[in-house]
Scaffold this motif. Structure first.
Motif, PDB file in Angstrom:
ATOM      1  N   UNK A  47       0.831  -1.203   0.000  1.00  0.00           N
ATOM      2  CA  UNK A  47       0.000   0.000   0.000  1.00  0.00           C
ATOM      3  C   UNK A  47       0.872   1.262   0.000  1.00  0.00           C
ATOM      4  N   UNK A  48       1.896   1.269   0.837  1.00  0.00           N
ATOM      5  CA  UNK A  48       2.770   2.439   0.932  1.00  0.00           C
ATOM      6  C   UNK A  48       3.566   2.680  -0.344  1.00  0.00           C
ATOM      7  N   UNK A  49       3.929   1.612  -1.044  1.00  0.00           N
ATOM      8  CA  UNK A  49       4.715   1.774  -2.269  1.00  0.00           C
ATOM      9  C   UNK A  49       3.920   2.496  -3.356  1.00  0.00           C
ATOM     10  N   UNK A  50       2.611   2.461  -3.264  1.00  0.00           N
ATOM     11  CA  UNK A  50       1.762   3.141  -4.248  1.00  0.00           C
ATOM     12  C   UNK A  50       1.729   4.657  -4.025  1.00  0.00           C
ATOM     13  N   UNK A  51       2.231   5.123  -2.890  1.00  0.00           N
ATOM     14  CA  UNK A  51       2.225   6.551  -2.577  1.00  0.00           C
ATOM     15  C   UNK A  51       3.393   7.297  -3.204  1.00  0.00           C
ATOM     16  N   UNK A  52       4.349   6.574  -3.781  1.00  0.00           N
ATOM     17  CA  UNK A  52       5.443   7.213  -4.492  1.00  0.00           C
ATOM     18  C   UNK A  52       6.662   7.553  -3.663  1.00  0.00           C
ATOM     19  N   UNK A  53       6.652   7.255  -2.381  1.00  0.00           N
ATOM     20  CA  UNK A  53       7.834   7.489  -1.569  1.00  0.00           C
ATOM     21  C   UNK A  53       8.655   6.202  -1.489  1.00  0.00           C
ATOM     22  N   UNK A  54       9.872   6.322  -0.979  1.00  0.00           N
ATOM     23  CA  UNK A  54      10.763   5.173  -0.891  1.00  0.00           C
ATOM     24  C   UNK A  54      10.402   4.240   0.244  1.00  0.00           C
ATOM     25  N   UNK A  55      10.636   2.977   0.019  1.00  0.00           N
ATOM     26  CA  UNK A  55      10.640   1.966   1.071  1.00  0.00           C
ATOM     27  C   UNK A  55      12.105   1.560   1.182  1.00  0.00           C
ATOM     28  N   UNK A  56      12.709   1.871   2.311  1.00  0.00           N
ATOM     29  CA  UNK A  56      14.144   1.683   2.496  1.00  0.00           C
ATOM     30  C   UNK A  56      14.405   0.387   3.251  1.00  0.00           C
ATOM     31  N   UNK A  57      15.232  -0.464   2.659  1.00  0.00           N
ATOM     32  CA  UNK A  57      15.666  -1.704   3.304  1.00  0.00           C
ATOM     33  C   UNK A  57      17.156  -1.549   3.589  1.00  0.00           C
ATOM     34  N   UNK A  58      17.526  -1.643   4.871  1.00  0.00           N
ATOM     35  CA  UNK A  58      18.914  -1.434   5.263  1.00  0.00           C
ATOM     36  C   UNK A  58      19.511  -2.754   5.735  1.00  0.00           C
ATOM     37  N   UNK A  59      20.545  -3.182   5.063  1.00  0.00           N
ATOM     38  CA  UNK A  59      21.300  -4.403   5.376  1.00  0.00           C
ATOM     39  C   UNK A  59      20.430  -5.655   5.466  1.00  0.00           C
ATOM     40  N   UNK A  60      19.562  -5.884   4.467  1.00  0.00           N
ATOM     41  CA  UNK A  60      18.748  -7.105   4.533  1.00  0.00           C
ATOM     42  C   UNK A  60      19.599  -8.347   4.237  1.00  0.00           C
ATOM     43  N   UNK A  61      19.344  -9.445   4.948  1.00  0.00           N
ATOM     44  CA  UNK A  61      20.052 -10.679   4.636  1.00  0.00           C
ATOM     45  C   UNK A  61      19.467 -11.292   3.360  1.00  0.00           C
ATOM     46  N   UNK A  62      20.114 -12.293   2.850  1.00  0.00           N
ATOM     47  CA  UNK A  62      19.638 -12.963   1.638  1.00  0.00           C
ATOM     48  C   UNK A  62      18.518 -13.940   2.014  1.00  0.00           C
ATOM     49  N   UNK A  63      17.297 -13.411   2.113  1.00  0.00           N
ATOM     50  CA  UNK A  63      16.141 -14.214   2.532  1.00  0.00           C
ATOM     51  C   UNK A  63      15.068 -14.265   1.453  1.00  0.00           C
ATOM     52  N   UNK A  64      15.394 -13.836   0.259  1.00  0.00           N
ATOM     53  CA  UNK A  64      14.408 -13.819  -0.815  1.00  0.00           C
ATOM     54  C   UNK A  64      13.413 -12.688  -0.672  1.00  0.00           C
ATOM     55  N   UNK A  65      13.849 -11.556  -0.102  1.00  0.00           N
ATOM     56  CA  UNK A  65      12.945 -10.434   0.136  1.00  0.00           C
ATOM     57  C   UNK A  65      12.413  -9.831  -1.162  1.00  0.00           C
ATOM     58  N   UNK A  66      13.204  -9.872  -2.233  1.00  0.00           N
ATOM     59  CA  UNK A  66      12.734  -9.296  -3.501  1.00  0.00           C
ATOM     60  C   UNK A  66      11.500 -10.027  -4.005  1.00  0.00           C
ATOM     61  N   UNK A  67      11.550 -11.347  -4.024  1.00  0.00           N
ATOM     62  CA  UNK A  67      10.407 -12.135  -4.479  1.00  0.00           C
ATOM     63  C   UNK A  67       9.216 -11.951  -3.541  1.00  0.00           C
ATOM     64  N   UNK A  68       9.485 -11.914  -2.236  1.00  0.00           N
ATOM     65  CA  UNK A  68       8.420 -11.747  -1.251  1.00  0.00           C
ATOM     66  C   UNK A  68       7.690 -10.417  -1.460  1.00  0.00           C
ATOM     67  N   UNK A  69       8.441  -9.355  -1.658  1.00  0.00           N
ATOM     68  CA  UNK A  69       7.839  -8.035  -1.850  1.00  0.00           C
ATOM     69  C   UNK A  69       7.100  -7.943  -3.180  1.00  0.00           C
TER      70      UNK A  69
END
Length: 164
Positions: A47-69
């Motif tokens: 929902x927040x990503x549709x507002x046009x502001x950044x969603x900041x991920x800092x030092x995420x481990x390799x947990x497949x977050x890209x596919x999850x998001x």
């Protein structure tokens, strides 16, 4: 002095935006490197990503977050990925992202925070333009004292802010 303008009190201290008052930093202890916690947050992040502001991920481990998001409908062009070299740089990046006014969400992965780091984040939360989440890895007895993912209330429209 007790006159009202419309239905709003005249005292400027009472005019503050409710969304701004609900911003802050939540700590989420994790034993899954943040997989479960991130899954809990994905509907709000979408929902927040549709507002046009950044969603900041800092030092995420390799947990497949890209596919999850992506599967949750998060706009991947609104993800800002920050790789920090240590815990000090991680917390500094979170502080800057929370107070920049350009992010809608800030999530960082860090080891268990000490009392000094907790106090630092409490002070940052007072001027944050977003609600941040620190996903902490740590021991069972310390994590048991902290609020769980189920205890953290995700507020519509105030979970995070953007950062350039």
């Amino acid at each position: 002095m007790n006159n009202l303008i419309g239905s709003s009190p005249r005292h400027p201290g009472l005019w503050q935006d409710e969304a701004k008052l609900s911003k802050g930093v939540s700590r989420m202890p994790s034993h899954t490197q943040g997989v479960q916690e991130l899954q809990t947050l994905t509907p709000e992040l979408a929902r927040l990503s549709q507002q046009g502001q950044w969603i900041v991920l800092i030092s995420p481990p390799n947990i497949g977050y890209k596919q999850m998001l992506a599967q949750a409908g998060v706009r991947m062009d609104r993800i800002l990925l920050v790789h920090a070299k240590d815990e000090i740089e991680t917390l500094w990046a979170m502080e800057k992202a929370l107070t920049s006014g350009t992010s809608s969400a800030v999530i960082c992965w860090a080891p268990m925070l000490d009392s000094r780091d907790n106090r630092r984040l409490e002070l940052v939360a007072k001027s944050a333009t977003a609600l941040g989440v620190v996903i902490e890895s740590g021991s069972d007895h310390i994590a048991a004292q902290l609020p769980s993912v189920a205890d953290v209330h995700v507020n519509q429209g105030s979970l995070f802010s953007a950062f350039h």
